[in-house]
Write a protein that holds these residues in place. Sequence first.
Motif, PDB file in Angstrom:
ATOM      1  N   LEU A   1      -0.971  -5.627  -3.578  1.00  0.00           N
ATOM      2  CA  LEU A   1      -1.933  -6.491  -2.947  1.00  0.00           C
ATOM      3  C   LEU A   1      -3.503  -5.947  -3.017  1.00  0.00           C
ATOM      4  O   LEU A   1      -4.389  -6.879  -3.435  1.00  0.00           O
ATOM      5  CB  LEU A   1      -1.747  -6.529  -1.458  1.00  0.00           C
ATOM      6  N   ILE A   2      -3.974  -4.708  -3.086  1.00  0.00           N
ATOM      7  CA  ILE A   2      -5.055  -4.303  -3.386  1.00  0.00           C
ATOM      8  C   ILE A   2      -5.324  -4.549  -4.770  1.00  0.00           C
ATOM      9  O   ILE A   2      -6.622  -4.838  -5.048  1.00  0.00           O
ATOM     10  CB  ILE A   2      -5.055  -2.535  -3.101  1.00  0.00           C
ATOM     11  N   MET A   3      -4.657  -4.435  -5.726  1.00  0.00           N
ATOM     12  CA  MET A   3      -4.972  -4.838  -7.267  1.00  0.00           C
ATOM     13  C   MET A   3      -5.528  -6.145  -7.135  1.00  0.00           C
ATOM     14  O   MET A   3      -6.525  -6.550  -7.896  1.00  0.00           O
ATOM     15  CB  MET A   3      -3.853  -4.414  -7.989  1.00  0.00           C
TER      16      MET A   3
ATOM     17  N   LEU B   1      -1.838   5.910   1.882  1.00  0.00           N
ATOM     18  CA  LEU B   1      -1.934   5.824   3.203  1.00  0.00           C
ATOM     19  C   LEU B   1      -0.971   5.056   4.326  1.00  0.00           C
ATOM     20  O   LEU B   1      -0.788   5.106   5.348  1.00  0.00           O
ATOM     21  CB  LEU B   1      -3.575   5.281   3.349  1.00  0.00           C
ATOM     22  N   SER B   2      -0.534   3.952   3.315  1.00  0.00           N
ATOM     23  CA  SER B   2       0.515   2.862   3.822  1.00  0.00           C
ATOM     24  C   SER B   2       1.959   3.922   4.045  1.00  0.00           C
ATOM     25  O   SER B   2       2.595   3.795   5.151  1.00  0.00           O
ATOM     26  CB  SER B   2       0.700   1.914   3.132  1.00  0.00           C
ATOM     27  N   TYR B   3       2.265   4.641   3.202  1.00  0.00           N
ATOM     28  CA  TYR B   3       3.271   5.181   3.350  1.00  0.00           C
ATOM     29  C   TYR B   3       3.484   6.402   4.323  1.00  0.00           C
ATOM     30  O   TYR B   3       4.197   6.289   5.329  1.00  0.00           O
ATOM     31  CB  TYR B   3       3.425   6.124   1.947  1.00  0.00           C
TER      32      TYR B   3
ATOM     33  N   LEU C   1      -3.901  -0.911   8.571  1.00  0.00           N
ATOM     34  CA  LEU C   1      -3.082  -2.027   9.634  1.00  0.00           C
ATOM     35  C   LEU C   1      -1.668  -2.255   8.951  1.00  0.00           C
ATOM     36  O   LEU C   1      -0.882  -2.724   9.666  1.00  0.00           O
ATOM     37  CB  LEU C   1      -3.902  -3.343   9.531  1.00  0.00           C
ATOM     38  N   GLY C   2      -1.492  -2.127   7.819  1.00  0.00           N
ATOM     39  CA  GLY C   2      -0.124  -2.565   7.119  1.00  0.00           C
ATOM     40  C   GLY C   2      -0.102  -4.173   6.758  1.00  0.00           C
ATOM     41  O   GLY C   2      -0.831  -4.868   7.002  1.00  0.00           O
TER      42      GLY C   2
ATOM     43  N   ALA D   1      -8.642   0.591   2.706  1.00  0.00           N
ATOM     44  CA  ALA D   1      -8.448   1.277   3.903  1.00  0.00           C
ATOM     45  C   ALA D   1      -7.958   0.343   5.042  1.00  0.00           C
ATOM     46  O   ALA D   1      -6.928   0.717   5.648  1.00  0.00           O
ATOM     47  CB  ALA D   1      -9.855   1.904   4.319  1.00  0.00           C
ATOM     48  N   PHE D   2      -8.327  -0.940   4.946  1.00  0.00           N
ATOM     49  CA  PHE D   2      -8.152  -1.960   6.050  1.00  0.00           C
ATOM     50  C   PHE D   2      -6.485  -2.240   5.970  1.00  0.00           C
ATOM     51  O   PHE D   2      -5.972  -2.272   6.865  1.00  0.00           O
ATOM     52  CB  PHE D   2      -8.777  -3.288   5.892  1.00  0.00           C
TER      53      PHE D   2
END
Length: 106
Positions: free
Chosen positions: A59-61, A32-34, A87-88, A82-83
């Motif tokens: 960061l999610i981990m 999603l970020s990519y 947003l990035g 998802a957030f």
Amino acid sequence: MPKMPEKNPDLWIAFITALREYGLVMGLTFALSYIRIRLYSERKSMIATMLEAAFGALLIMLIGLGINAMGLNVAWTLFSAAFIGLLGVDQIRALAQKWASRKVEG
């Protein structure tokens, strides 16, 4: 004498366990970020795009491990993935700085 960190298997076991537990969420955040970076950024290089997406996944981990340590539902990890993905990392950093400065001043 204690074992050196690279020779102690506990670190690698903890890392593999976290990867197994949050690997899907990390992969989704990375994808999603990519996609968001490629579509909406001002033509970042491929290396910068990959690094930012990988940072979001790591960061999610960390967020997932924190949520697990607090005893909260795993759905919070999916919500935060998802957030951050939408947003990035830069926007999340800006929001965190605003929140922290408001808490310090107030």
